[in-house]
Design an enzyme around this catalytic site. Structure first.
Site, PDB file in Angstrom:
ATOM      1  CG  ASP A  88      -2.059  -0.873   1.230  1.00 32.51           C
ATOM      2  OD1 ASP A  88      -2.105  -1.770   0.349  1.00 32.51           O
ATOM      3  OD2 ASP A  88      -2.942  -0.712   2.081  1.00 32.51           O
ATOM      4  CG  HIS A 144       1.144  -8.966   0.674  1.00 36.30           C
ATOM      5  ND1 HIS A 144       0.241  -9.956   0.979  1.00 36.30           N
ATOM      6  CD2 HIS A 144       1.131  -8.111   1.753  1.00 36.30           C
ATOM      7  CE1 HIS A 144      -0.314  -9.720   2.157  1.00 36.30           C
ATOM      8  NE2 HIS A 144       0.214  -8.602   2.643  1.00 36.30           N
ATOM      9  CB  SER A 247      10.563   2.156   4.695  1.00 32.42           C
ATOM     10  OG  SER A 247      11.831   2.473   4.179  1.00 32.42           O
TER      11      SER A 247
END
Length: 282
Positions: A88, A144, A247
């Site tokens: 995201d 992911h 990050s």
């Protein structure tokens, strides 16, 4: 140079990051509740999609920050050939790698060899594709798999711990190739690819599903770890790692592995969202 950028050069990065590492794991209720409430309020965090929607139910701030989502809150694009967003956040930059050089922002660039830690590892990506995703404090902080792959090697590259917020990315030359980072090399049926977990000031901490907490400790020299023969294979869309605090994730692909969609800087993306399409398997 603005004062905010100047601070990035003079602050004691690792000392501050160590303090924040412990502070975000302190279970003292007034402290952790204040921290969590401040982030939820200031960054408009959507707790409705979290597996535990009560922000004050988390043991400490880091547990909140690395929270799981409810089943179905993120789904992989239905096309099995789609290249998926690993995180995201917002697209910082994306596009072609030109003769080994990767665009950072506003005239800033760095090389794939600098990012990965050596020339040989960068060779497959000389004219490939890259996607850089910036995660803000409001985002889901688990990373992911963009496509299925078998882990070949990780490389812990030491460095500074500059902020990766847009103001720093625009002002600090070669920022992503200077920050502490974990380079994850995978092999897919379509060829190799790399997922780079770039640390940032306050905390620069990375954990993987295969090794647990990897950073810290911080490195003083490049640390390589081979996973050859261990058969660590992760499916497309599977969780691979997480950031303890915010990050950036950088995805590198060979030229013939995939074509990217028209991704624009500051475009919002979610885990599992299509970023492009892979070529057919060899």
């Amino acid at each position: 140079m603005t004062f905010k950028v100047l601070l990035q050069y003079i602050l004691p990065h690792r000392f501050l990051s160590r303090l924040v590492y412990w502070g975000t794991r302190w279970t003292f209720a007034p402290w952790k509740n204040w921290l969590i409430s401040t982030i939820v309020r200031n960054y408009d965090v959507d707790m409705a999609e979290a597996a535990q929607p009560d922000p004050l139910a988390y043991q400490h701030f880091n547990a909140f920050f690395t929270r799981k989502l409810k089943p179905g809150a993120r789904q992989a694009d239905g096309d099995p050939a789609a290249l998926l967003s690993p995180a995201d956040g917002r697209i910082s930059q994306a596009g072609k790698i030109v003769d080994g050089r990767i665009f950072q922002a506003k005239g800033q660039e760095y090389t794939a060899a600098e990012l990965l830690g050596d020339d040989a590892s960068a060779a497959p990506y000389r004219n490939g594709r890259f996607v850089t995703v910036y995660l803000s404090p409001r985002d889901y902080h688990r990373v992911h798999m963009p496509l299925a792959g078998t882990l070949r090697e990780t490389v812990h590259v030491p460095g500074r711990i500059f902020s990766v917020a847009p103001f720093a990315v625009e002002a600090i030359p070669r920022l992503f190739a200077r920050n502490e980072r974990l380079v994850c090399h995978f092999e897919s049926p379509r060829g190799p690819f790399v997922v780079v977990m770039v640390g940032a000031i306050l905390v620069s901490s990375v954990a993987t599903v295969w090794d647990g907490l990897v950073i810290p400790p911080y490195a003083s020299s490049i640390r390589r770890k081979s996973f050859a023969g261990q058969n660590i294979t992760l499916e497309r869309f599977a969780e691979m790692a997480r950031f303890n605090m915010g990050s950036t994730v950088i995805l590198l692909l060979p030229e013939t592995l995939a074509e990217l969609d028209g991704l624009a800087p500051q475009q919002a993306v979610k885990v599992g969202q299509r970023l492009g399409v892979c070529t057919r398997e060899n």
